[in-house]
Design an enzyme around this catalytic site. Structure first.
Site, PDB file in Angstrom:
ATOM      1  N   LYS A   1       0.897  -1.163   0.000  1.00 59.15           N
ATOM      2  CA  LYS A   1       0.000   0.000   0.000  1.00 59.15           C
ATOM      3  C   LYS A   1       0.930   1.207   0.000  1.00 59.15           C
ATOM      4  O   LYS A   1       1.345   1.695   1.052  1.00 59.15           O
ATOM      5  CB  LYS A   1      -0.927  -0.043   1.217  1.00 59.15           C
ATOM      6  CG  LYS A   1      -2.068   0.950   1.115  1.00 59.15           C
ATOM      7  CD  LYS A   1      -3.146   0.631   2.138  1.00 59.15           C
ATOM      8  CE  LYS A   1      -4.068   1.805   2.364  1.00 59.15           C
ATOM      9  NZ  LYS A   1      -4.802   2.243   1.176  1.00 59.15           N
TER      10      LYS A   1
HETATM   11  N1  PMP Z   1      -7.612  -1.172  -2.920  1.00 63.58           N
HETATM   12  C1  PMP Z   1      -7.032   0.033  -2.764  1.00 63.58           C
HETATM   13  C2  PMP Z   1      -6.294   0.638  -3.906  1.00 63.58           C
HETATM   14  C3  PMP Z   1      -7.127   0.703  -1.533  1.00 63.58           C
HETATM   15  O1  PMP Z   1      -6.566   1.903  -1.377  1.00 63.58           O
HETATM   16  C4  PMP Z   1      -7.847   0.098  -0.482  1.00 63.58           C
HETATM   17  C5  PMP Z   1      -7.984   0.805   0.824  1.00 63.58           C
HETATM   18  N2  PMP Z   1      -6.893   0.520   1.644  1.00 63.58           N
HETATM   19  C6  PMP Z   1      -8.439  -1.146  -0.701  1.00 63.58           C
HETATM   20  C7  PMP Z   1      -8.300  -1.754  -1.925  1.00 63.58           C
HETATM   21  C8  PMP Z   1      -9.177  -1.843   0.400  1.00 63.58           C
HETATM   22  O2  PMP Z   1      -8.284  -2.281   1.358  1.00 63.58           O
HETATM   23  P1  PMP Z   1      -8.705  -2.485   2.885  1.00 63.58           P
HETATM   24  O3  PMP Z   1      -9.968  -3.266   2.863  1.00 63.58           O
HETATM   25  O4  PMP Z   1      -7.577  -3.229   3.449  1.00 63.58           O
HETATM   26  O5  PMP Z   1      -8.889  -1.133   3.457  1.00 63.58           O
END
Ligand code: PMP
Length: 291
Positions: free
Chosen positions: A160
């Site tokens: 991320k």
């Molecule tokens: N994809 C992207 C590109 C994101 O930024 C996020 C948010 N973090 C998600 C998917 C969903 O991830 P999560 O459920 O871990 O927040």
């Protein structure tokens, strides 16, 4: 612009490199590697009733993202876990968004950044909803993005990391200018991948269909929803999905720590029902995060 409260001008505390400091003092120099070369990783987490949902999973992911970007974080997972909770407690934040992030400092300003200091910070603020409640009840409308998610050989997709969001911001801006709330992005092969900051699910004949996360973030909420669905006996099919299939589905929703479960009512003219299965999962998710 009138109702915007800038993020550099708020009351509260931010934790930075070991100390809780006044919010407005949490600054970095303009010549920071993280700013110029996107050497920055971050987390988006949510606290419910004063407790972060899946805090340890988010901490693990931050450390993994940092490792993928060749950054060794200067604190332990245990320390970060404690800091996040302390930051909430000190500010009496109950339902909040938590942002933990790490970046390279100013020691070097070039592609090579071997000697830069790794900074770690955590901020948290009241943030009831990513999409407005009104938007959520009606379901949101998605554009189809022109930018494609890169192949695993072209981007470290499991991190991320700030740099990966360049095409997300561009896609979301274009969508918003046309009256959509977000955009659904194709991947490098043309398959459906995810929205700009959330994963996507579709419903057909009582089953969930969701793209296989082989070139985009396998969200913590996505994994939670799969577990919730399976516990309810709802089949979950993870596979490559094409845009030609969009008319075949009955319901659709996004998942993310910020977005939670957000029903989708339209993808560029293709309509979906904000239906019983999505609403049932929304309720189950709401219960789980507060349990
Ligand atoms: N994809 C992207 C590109 C994101 O930024 C996020 C948010 N973090 C998600 C998917 C969903 O991830 P999560 O459920 O871990 O927040």
């Amino acid at each position: 612009m009138a109702d915007i409260i800038p993020f550099d001008d708020r009351d509260g505390l931010i934790w930075h490199n070991g100390a809780f400091i006044p919010w407005r003092d949490a600054k970095l120099h303009v010549l920071s590697h993280g700013l110029h070369y996107a050497s920055c990783v971050f987390e988006g987490e949510r606290a419910y009733d004063g407790k972060i949902f899946k805090s340890a999973a988010h901490t693990d992911r931050l450390f993994k993202s940092a490792e993928i970007l060749d950054m060794a974080l200067p604190y332990s997972k245990e320390e970060l876990g404690k800091v996040k909770q302390e930051l909430l407690d000190k500010q009496d934040l109950k339902n909040a968004y938590v942002r933990a992030f790490a970046w390279r400092g100013s020691e070097m300003m070039a592609v090579s950044a071997q000697q830069t200091k790794i900074h770690l910070a955590v901020a948290a603020w009241d943030w009831p909803s990513y999409f407005s409640l009104e938007q959520k009840k009606k379901g949101i409308k998605l554009d189809i993005a022109e930018w494609k998610r890169p192949s695993p050989e072209s981007a470290p997709y499991q991190a991320k990391a700030a740099g990966l969001y360049m095409i997300c911001t561009l896609s979301k801006h274009k969508a918003e200018r046309q009256g959509y709330a977000d955009a659904l992005m194709p991947d490098y092969r043309g398959y459906i991948s995810e929205a700009t900051g959330a994963n996507i699910f579709f419903v057909k004949d009582g089953a969930l269909h969701t793209p296989k996360p082989d070139c985009f973030l396998n969200g913590i909420t996505r994994q939670t929803v799969i577990e919730l669905a399976e516990a309810k006996g709802i089949p979950v099919i993870e596979r490559h999905m094409t845009f030609e299939e969009l008319p075949d589905f009955e319901q659709c929703f996004l998942t993310g720590s910020a977005a939670e479960i957000t029903p989708v009512s339209e993808i560029k003219g293709q309509k979906y029902q904000v239906g019983p299965l999505v609403l049932d999962l929304c309720e189950a998710y709401d219960q789980l995060v507060r349990s």
